[in-house]
Scaffold this motif. Structure first.
Motif, mmCIF file in Angstrom:
data_model
loop_
_atom_site.group_PDB
_atom_site.id
_atom_site.type_symbol
_atom_site.label_atom_id
_atom_site.label_comp_id
_atom_site.label_asym_id
_atom_site.label_seq_id
_atom_site.Cartn_x
_atom_site.Cartn_y
_atom_site.Cartn_z
ATOM 1 N N PRO A 51 -38.902 113.442 78.886
ATOM 2 C CA PRO A 51 -39.718 112.345 78.347
ATOM 3 C C PRO A 51 -39.501 112.128 76.850
ATOM 4 N N CYS A 52 -38.571 112.916 76.272
ATOM 5 C CA CYS A 52 -38.384 112.881 74.825
ATOM 6 C C CYS A 52 -37.047 113.515 74.473
ATOM 7 N N PRO A 53 -36.568 113.305 73.261
ATOM 8 C CA PRO A 53 -35.417 114.077 72.803
ATOM 9 C C PRO A 53 -35.780 115.563 72.716
ATOM 10 N N ASN A 54 -34.794 116.411 72.883
ATOM 11 C CA ASN A 54 -34.972 117.863 72.711
ATOM 12 C C ASN A 54 -36.005 118.470 73.658
ATOM 13 N N PHE A 55 -36.092 117.905 74.855
ATOM 14 C CA PHE A 55 -37.020 118.450 75.846
ATOM 15 C C PHE A 55 -36.686 119.904 76.171
ATOM 16 N N HIS A 56 -35.414 120.267 76.014
ATOM 17 C CA HIS A 56 -35.016 121.649 76.323
ATOM 18 C C HIS A 56 -35.697 122.662 75.402
ATOM 19 N N LEU A 57 -36.105 122.228 74.198
ATOM 20 C CA LEU A 57 -36.823 123.137 73.303
ATOM 21 C C LEU A 57 -38.217 123.443 73.849
ATOM 22 N N LEU A 58 -38.870 122.432 74.407
ATOM 23 C CA LEU A 58 -40.174 122.666 75.028
ATOM 24 C C LEU A 58 -40.024 123.541 76.276
ATOM 25 N N PHE A 59 -38.901 123.394 76.975
ATOM 26 C CA PHE A 59 -38.622 124.248 78.123
ATOM 27 C C PHE A 59 -38.494 125.700 77.669
ATOM 28 N N ARG A 90 -38.571 127.732 88.090
ATOM 29 C CA ARG A 90 -38.024 126.479 87.543
ATOM 30 C C ARG A 90 -39.079 125.375 87.441
ATOM 31 N N ASP A 91 -39.727 125.051 88.542
ATOM 32 C CA ASP A 91 -40.671 123.936 88.538
ATOM 33 C C ASP A 91 -41.879 124.209 87.662
ATOM 34 N N ALA A 92 -42.343 125.453 87.644
ATOM 35 C CA ALA A 92 -43.484 125.791 86.793
ATOM 36 C C ALA A 92 -43.140 125.572 85.329
ATOM 37 N N MET A 93 -41.916 125.928 84.928
ATOM 38 C CA MET A 93 -41.514 125.741 83.531
ATOM 39 C C MET A 93 -41.344 124.260 83.194
ATOM 40 N N LEU A 94 -40.799 123.487 84.126
ATOM 41 C CA LEU A 94 -40.644 122.051 83.882
ATOM 42 C C LEU A 94 -42.011 121.385 83.740
ATOM 43 N N CYS A 95 -42.963 121.773 84.583
ATOM 44 C CA CYS A 95 -44.321 121.217 84.495
ATOM 45 C C CYS A 95 -44.978 121.593 83.174
ATOM 46 N N LYS A 96 -44.857 122.855 82.800
ATOM 47 C CA LYS A 96 -45.484 123.308 81.563
ATOM 48 C C LYS A 96 -44.860 122.616 80.358
ATOM 49 N N ALA A 97 -43.534 122.459 80.355
ATOM 50 C CA ALA A 97 -42.862 121.805 79.232
ATOM 51 C C ALA A 97 -43.299 120.351 79.111
ATOM 52 N N GLU A 98 -43.421 119.660 80.247
ATOM 53 C CA GLU A 98 -43.869 118.269 80.204
ATOM 54 C C GLU A 98 -45.312 118.179 79.722
ATOM 55 N N ALA A 99 -46.155 119.092 80.182
ATOM 56 C CA ALA A 99 -47.551 119.091 79.741
ATOM 57 C C ALA A 99 -47.639 119.330 78.239
ATOM 58 N N MET A 100 -46.771 120.200 77.712
ATOM 59 C CA MET A 100 -46.729 120.421 76.263
ATOM 60 C C MET A 100 -46.390 119.132 75.536
ATOM 61 N N ARG A 155 -54.048 120.315 77.349
ATOM 62 C CA ARG A 155 -52.867 119.851 78.076
ATOM 63 C C ARG A 155 -53.276 119.259 79.418
ATOM 64 N N PRO A 156 -52.638 118.175 79.811
ATOM 65 C CA PRO A 156 -52.944 117.596 81.123
ATOM 66 C C PRO A 156 -52.252 118.378 82.243
ATOM 67 N N GLU A 157 -52.733 118.178 83.438
ATOM 68 C CA GLU A 157 -52.079 118.756 84.606
ATOM 69 C C GLU A 157 -50.862 117.897 84.961
ATOM 70 N N VAL A 158 -49.756 118.547 85.277
ATOM 71 C CA VAL A 158 -48.517 117.841 85.599
ATOM 72 C C VAL A 158 -47.993 118.353 86.922
ATOM 73 N N MET A 159 -47.511 117.444 87.748
ATOM 74 C CA MET A 159 -46.957 117.811 89.053
ATOM 75 C C MET A 159 -45.511 117.337 89.145
ATOM 76 N N ARG A 160 -44.694 118.095 89.859
ATOM 77 C CA ARG A 160 -43.336 117.668 90.156
ATOM 78 C C ARG A 160 -43.346 116.748 91.367
ATOM 79 N N GLY A 161 -42.287 115.971 91.517
ATOM 80 C CA GLY A 161 -42.190 115.053 92.634
ATOM 81 C C GLY A 161 -40.998 115.364 93.516
ATOM 82 N N PRO A 162 -40.759 114.550 94.542
ATOM 83 C CA PRO A 162 -39.600 114.769 95.416
ATOM 84 C C PRO A 162 -38.315 114.342 94.707
ATOM 85 N N PRO A 163 -37.177 114.881 95.132
ATOM 86 C CA PRO A 163 -35.905 114.480 94.516
ATOM 87 C C PRO A 163 -35.537 113.044 94.876
ATOM 88 N N LEU A 164 -34.645 112.476 94.113
ATOM 89 C CA LEU A 164 -34.109 111.151 94.413
ATOM 90 C C LEU A 164 -33.445 111.187 95.791
#
Length: 501
Positions: A388-396, A431-441, A139-148
């Motif tokens: 980044p995909c459909p059903n991203f909540h499942l990876l979360f 929250r952010d750790a789970m979002l990063c991990k889900a995206e890396a998955m 899995r690649p390393e993933v970082m969160r960014g600043p809000p809009l």
């Protein structure tokens, strides 16, 4: 009380002092009851209750009491096709993992333990070697960014009011969420209340029309006379359920706290109006959870209503009577978990938890009960981008499970312990750790899409490999030491075919 039995015999029992209602309440612990839509006093017995499953849902504390949605889901679990499919799928995931290596037989398949493990649906021949890995790249390393930010939003907002560079905008929101000062405006676009293409004049005209339509919906249900309600049991029952749920939705928040709170009236009005807007669905417990953060943000009924409509358009399947969407999500979740963490998946299968029913609350209300209001706003914003995909909540979901895997698997935990641990996670998840991990998955699966089964690719919107046809995978599936019992061949084949839809 009159009882009509299957053999066409009838008998009656007399009750006093309201004991008939106490009997019905107790009887629901043993039988699945469905109230007649024609008579308030008539019930149909649809089957017996799975007591262990009832205990599981009770411990999930979905609504404080078992509501009609959970009752329907549990009733459907007794429907033979789904019960067989889900049970078979959860127990066959080891065979799926074996088939994912690309070889006709799993590594170490010659090392066979010839003892048979007898399931309800078939016989499983266990292997003594561990399940082979997919051989995927790391899995690649993933970082969160600043809000809009306001500045970034203004770069997307043109002088005429239209919004440009939508893909870039959604990427920014996916990466960091939205500055709270912008949410009142941006959520209307994310939830399809306002299309991005509208200029100032068009958006103002659409909002004026939507306000008028909302007022019409309010007038419709408010104009019902007591006599009409008395003769319209479905409307009456839904109205009563909404009233109950409104009075227990997020009452610890200042916005909804206290008696005679006008915001509770707004919550009630929006849910009643949605019932009129979508009478086929009406109201189901859990919907008030989805509305609450929207109303707190919008702070007015028409805007909150139409944003809620947009949210429900995305999640309506979770609340449909057939529960097809919830069943499908559990199957997809089981498939993805077996790929991403086969050790945990196999542990859950061996401890009566492979059906993942303990994730039901997460899926139903999209983690609303697991995070603070600020966290859930960001999580929902991420989900609403569709990236980044459909059903991203499942990876979360899987990110949370994988993070908690050591606790789940500690001390040979069984179903009750797992349920207790899942409940204890509420308000204790990063929250952010789970979002990063889900995206890396997702990025890991995307890079190895050619090795994935068709079901996983379709779930995540990945291109299906030409070599990974359902027919080939089914042949591998049959060659991994899973032998159906003679009288369950048909059910077993249904489980296989459903697994590769």
């Amino acid at each position: 009380m009159f009882f009509d039995l299957k053999d066409n015999t009838t008998f009656d029992v007399d009750f006093q002092n309201g004991d008939a209602y106490n009997f019905i309440s107790s009887f629901k612990s043993y039988a699945i009851l469905e109230k007649s839509r024609r008579s308030r006093q008539k019930y149909y017995v649809k089957g017996s209750v799975n007591r262990e499953l009832s205990k599981s849902f009770a411990e999930l504390d979905l609504f404080g009491e078992q509501g009609n949605l959970v009752a329907r889901f549990m009733k459907d679990l007794h429907d033979r096709p789904f019960e067989t499919t889900l049970t078979a799928f959860s127990k066959l995931t080891g065979a799926v993992a074996s088939g994912l290596t690309g070889s006709a037989r799993p590594e170490g398949a010659s090392n066979i333990n010839h003892g048979l493990s007898h399931g309800d649906e078939y016989e499983v021949i266990a292997t003594t070697s561990q399940q082979p890995s997919l051989g995927m790249s790391p899995r690649p390393e993933v970082m969160r960014g600043p809000p809009l930010s306001v500045e970034e939003w203004m770069r997307h907002a043109n002088d005429d009011g239209t919004i440009s560079r939508i893909e870039s905008l959604l990427q920014t929101i996916f990466r960091g969420g939205i500055d709270h000062a912008l949410r009142y405006d941006v959520w209307k676009y994310l939830l399809n209340y306002l299309p991005f293409r509208l200029n100032h004049t068009e958006a103002a005209e659409l909002r004026r029309m939507k306000i008028k339509e909302y007022q019409t919906l309010c007038q419709q249900w408010q104009s019902f006379t007591p006599g009409q309600e008395e003769r319209f049991s479905l409307f009456r029952d839904r109205k009563s359920l909404i009233s109950k749920d409104v009075n227990r939705t997020d009452r610890t928040f200042e916005y909804f706290a206290g008696d005679r709170n006008p915001h509770l009236d707004s919550l009630n009005n929006i849910l009643m109006s949605y019932m009129m807007y979508n009478f086929d669905l009406g109201y189901v417990q859990g919907m008030s959870d989805l509305l609450s953060p929207i109303l707190m943000l919008m702070d007015n009924e028409p805007d909150a209503f139409w944003c809620f409509v947009g949210f429900m358009d995305r999640t309506m399947g979770n609340f449909m009577m057939e529960q097809t969407s919830m069943k499908e999500q559990l199957l997809q979740l089981a498939c993805l978990l077996q790929i991403l963490d086969p050790e945990l998946a196999n542990y859950l299968n061996a401890h009566e938890s492979g059906n993942l029913f303990f994730c039901f609350r997460w899926l139903l209300v999209l983690f609303k009960r697991e995070f603070s209001n600020e966290d859930i706003m960001i999580i929902w914003e991420v989900f609403w981008t569709g990236l980044p995909c459909p059903n991203f909540h499942l990876l979360f979901c899987i990110a949370i499970l994988e993070t908690e895997r050591e606790q789940i698997m500690a001390n040979d935990n069984g179903l009750s312990d797992i349920l207790a641990h899942v409940n204890s996670l509420s308000m204790n998840i990063d929250r952010d750790a789970m979002l990063c991990k889900a995206e890396a998955m997702y990025l890991q699966l995307q890079a190895n899409a050619e090795k994935l089964p068709k079901m996983a690719c379709l779930t995540l919107g990945l291109a299906v490999s030409v070599d990974a046809s359902a027919a080939e995978q089914e042949e591998r599936f049959k060659d991994t030491h899973v032998t159906p019992s003679d009288d369950e061949d048909d059910a077993f084949e249904k489980a296989i075919s459903y697994s590769f839809l």
